[in-house]
Write an enzyme that holds these catalytic residues in place. Structure first.
Site, PDB file in Angstrom:
ATOM      1  N   HIS A  91       0.286  -1.419  -0.314  1.00  0.00           N
ATOM      2  CA  HIS A  91      -0.141   0.269  -0.322  1.00  0.00           C
ATOM      3  C   HIS A  91       0.673   1.519  -0.087  1.00  0.00           C
ATOM      4  O   HIS A  91       2.185   0.903  -0.149  1.00  0.00           O
ATOM      5  CB  HIS A  91      -0.723   0.358   1.328  1.00  0.00           C
ATOM      6  CG  HIS A  91      -0.189   0.159   2.806  1.00  0.00           C
ATOM      7  ND1 HIS A  91       0.735  -0.509   3.018  1.00  0.00           N
ATOM      8  CD2 HIS A  91       0.188   1.227   3.409  1.00  0.00           C
ATOM      9  CE1 HIS A  91       1.216   0.125   4.234  1.00  0.00           C
ATOM     10  NE2 HIS A  91       0.806   1.132   4.162  1.00  0.00           N
ATOM     11  N   ASP A 125       0.569   4.951   2.120  1.00  0.00           N
ATOM     12  CA  ASP A 125      -0.522   5.079   3.054  1.00  0.00           C
ATOM     13  C   ASP A 125      -1.038   7.169   2.495  1.00  0.00           C
ATOM     14  O   ASP A 125      -0.319   7.583   2.055  1.00  0.00           O
ATOM     15  CB  ASP A 125       0.958   6.221   3.996  1.00  0.00           C
ATOM     16  CG  ASP A 125       2.124   5.118   5.050  1.00  0.00           C
ATOM     17  OD1 ASP A 125       2.521   5.517   5.666  1.00  0.00           O
ATOM     18  OD2 ASP A 125       1.156   4.243   4.443  1.00  0.00           O
ATOM     19  N   HIS A 154       4.886   0.422   0.205  1.00  0.00           N
ATOM     20  CA  HIS A 154       5.104  -0.497   0.866  1.00  0.00           C
ATOM     21  C   HIS A 154       4.751  -1.304   1.479  1.00  0.00           C
ATOM     22  O   HIS A 154       3.357  -1.813   0.952  1.00  0.00           O
ATOM     23  CB  HIS A 154       6.020  -0.035   2.036  1.00  0.00           C
ATOM     24  CG  HIS A 154       5.454   1.168   2.321  1.00  0.00           C
ATOM     25  ND1 HIS A 154       4.667   2.009   2.046  1.00  0.00           N
ATOM     26  CD2 HIS A 154       4.937   1.553   4.077  1.00  0.00           C
ATOM     27  CE1 HIS A 154       3.409   3.294   2.562  1.00  0.00           C
ATOM     28  NE2 HIS A 154       3.468   2.076   4.446  1.00  0.00           N
ATOM     29  N   ARG A 168       5.774  -8.873  15.675  1.00  0.00           N
ATOM     30  CA  ARG A 168       7.060  -7.561  15.737  1.00  0.00           C
ATOM     31  C   ARG A 168       6.237  -6.845  16.301  1.00  0.00           C
ATOM     32  O   ARG A 168       4.933  -6.548  15.795  1.00  0.00           O
ATOM     33  CB  ARG A 168       7.776  -7.294  13.955  1.00  0.00           C
ATOM     34  CG  ARG A 168       7.987  -6.498  13.446  1.00  0.00           C
ATOM     35  CD  ARG A 168       8.388  -6.336  11.934  1.00  0.00           C
ATOM     36  NE  ARG A 168       8.793  -5.009  11.928  1.00  0.00           N
ATOM     37  CZ  ARG A 168       7.930  -4.219  11.360  1.00  0.00           C
ATOM     38  NH1 ARG A 168       6.878  -4.435  10.325  1.00  0.00           N
ATOM     39  NH2 ARG A 168       8.390  -2.757  10.656  1.00  0.00           N
TER      40      ARG A 168
END
Ligand SMILES: C=C1C[C@]23C[C@H]1CC[C@H]2[C@]1(C)CCC[C@@](C)(C(=O)O)[C@H]1[C@@H]3C(=O)O
Ligand SMILES: O=C(O)CCC(=O)C(=O)O
Ligand SMILES: [Fe+2]
Length: 358
Positions: free
Chosen positions: A217, A219, A273, A283
């Protein structure tokens, strides 16, 4: 029927629901281990050098990392500790802050009830931050949703968000300078902002090459300031393939979002990203999404509209309209702004998927 996934239970199993399996052409590839060498920009260094490095990164892939940013190491450690405390709670506890349909704040676990397939392997807690002095939105949010015991969490994230807002404005000065519109323009534009803080928690996954923590995607927001823990998993699509961004404990990863791409009249790119998961350890990442005031008109400064001969890359819009679009009509991906622009131009009566370019 809304299926609810308890990530804590799913995390140890290899027979995971097929909604979490991504199609072959979008699943993680081994070559993504290659690192994208993103400059660690020293914000306390020579101002002209900072402007040059940021400008160069934004012309290339829209990502850079900053050090000597002024955020206290202890505040960062507290923010991570509060995340661990929240995400290790039993699911019913977390669901007291459940994100409601169409809202951008709240707790979401793999977006149950929101998407039917390609579910992200993550839990998130998102909340709003506003610079308006009277609103202590963050503390109020934690106390109202989770109770008096979480006031201290709210205070940590309240301080964290105000530090993120301060750092964002500093970066906006650098971006303004590098685009030739001066340090004040974008700083003033975002002086008052209605931003979103998102805590990403990615449990270990037994099939890490078929799932994604966050899908590919751009942002939709203006600027993202992200702190990732030591585990690693953030990948950027640059020069035709996925490259990983190695974690640097004291650094923040910064990237341009769709709204700033529109503000720069397409000069700076909002870049693609994603986040991959692993089979061993959880994570965490903390993403501060800078957003203008809801109803402020997003249009580029005169200087970026060469007298008449450079067409507008995107129509005028408000962040409220784009946010609504991503929360109610369209799952943000790599073409959100393009589909959104068509949706605006062709009248908002058509469903977003009808407007996808042929
Ligand atoms: C305005 C926003 C929508 C999302 C959170 C912020 C900025 C990033 C967006 C998002 C992470 C892009 C990928 C898809 C998404 C659905 C997600 O995986 O969380 C997006 C967020 C959202 O719509 O909740
Ligand atoms: O977790 C990460 O490293 C990236 C998350 C992200 O891109 C997002 O939340 O928009
Ligand atoms: Fe993102």
């Amino acid at each position: 029927m809304v299926v609810v996934f308890d990530a804590a239970r799913l995390s140890g199993r290899s027979d995971i629901p097929e909604q979490f399996i991504w199609p072959e052409d979008e699943s993680p590839t081994p070559d993504a281990a290659e690192e994208l060498h993103v400059p660690l920009i020293d914000l306390s260094g020579d101002a002209a050098e900072v402007v040059r490095q940021v400008g160069q990164a934004c012309e290339q892939h829209g990502f850079f990392q900053v050090v000597n940013h002024g955020i206290q190491q202890e505040l960062l450690a507290e923010a991570h500790r509060c995340m661990d405390a929240f995400f290790t709670l039993p699911l019913p506890e977390k669901q007291r802050a459940q994100r409601l349909q169409g809202e951008s704040c709240g707790y979401a676990s793999s977006f149950t009830g929101r998407f039917a397939c390609k579910l992200p392997w993550k839990e998130t807690l998102s909340f709003c931050y506003s610079t308006s002095p009277d609103a202590d939105l963050v503390v109020d949010y934690f106390v109202q949703k989770l109770g008096e015991d979480y006031r201290s969490h709210g205070e940590v994230y309240g301080r964290y968000c105000s530090e993120m807002s301060r750092l964002s404005l500093e970066i906006m000065e650098v971006l303004g300078e590098s685009l030739g519109v001066g340090r004040a323009h974008f700083r003033r534009f975002f002086e008052h902002n209605d931003s979103i803080m998102r805590l990403n928690y990615y449990p270990p996954c037994q099939r890490p090459l078929e799932t994604l923590g966050t899908g590919p995607h751009c942002d939709p927001t203006s600027l993202t300031i992200l702190h990732q823990d030591h585990v690693g998993g953030l990948q950027v699509f640059a020069d035709g393939h996925w490259r990983s961004i190695r974690p640097h404990a004291g650094a923040f990863v910064v990237n341009i979002g769709d709204t700033f791409m529109a503000l720069s009249n397409g000069r700076y790119r909002s870049c693609l990203h994603r986040a991959v998961v692993n089979s061993r350890v959880p994570r965490k990442s903390l993403a501060f999404f800078l957003c203008p005031e809801m109803d402020k008109l997003v249009c580029p400064p005169e200087e970026l509209l060469d007298a008449g001969n450079k067409p507008r890359a995107y129509p005028d819009f408000t962040w409220r309209t784009l946010l609504d679009f991503t929360q109610k009509h369209y799952r943000a991906d790599m073409r959100t702004l393009e589909v959104f622009s068509n949706w605006l131009r062709h009248g908002q009566d058509k469903a977003a998927h009808e407007l996808l370019p042929l």
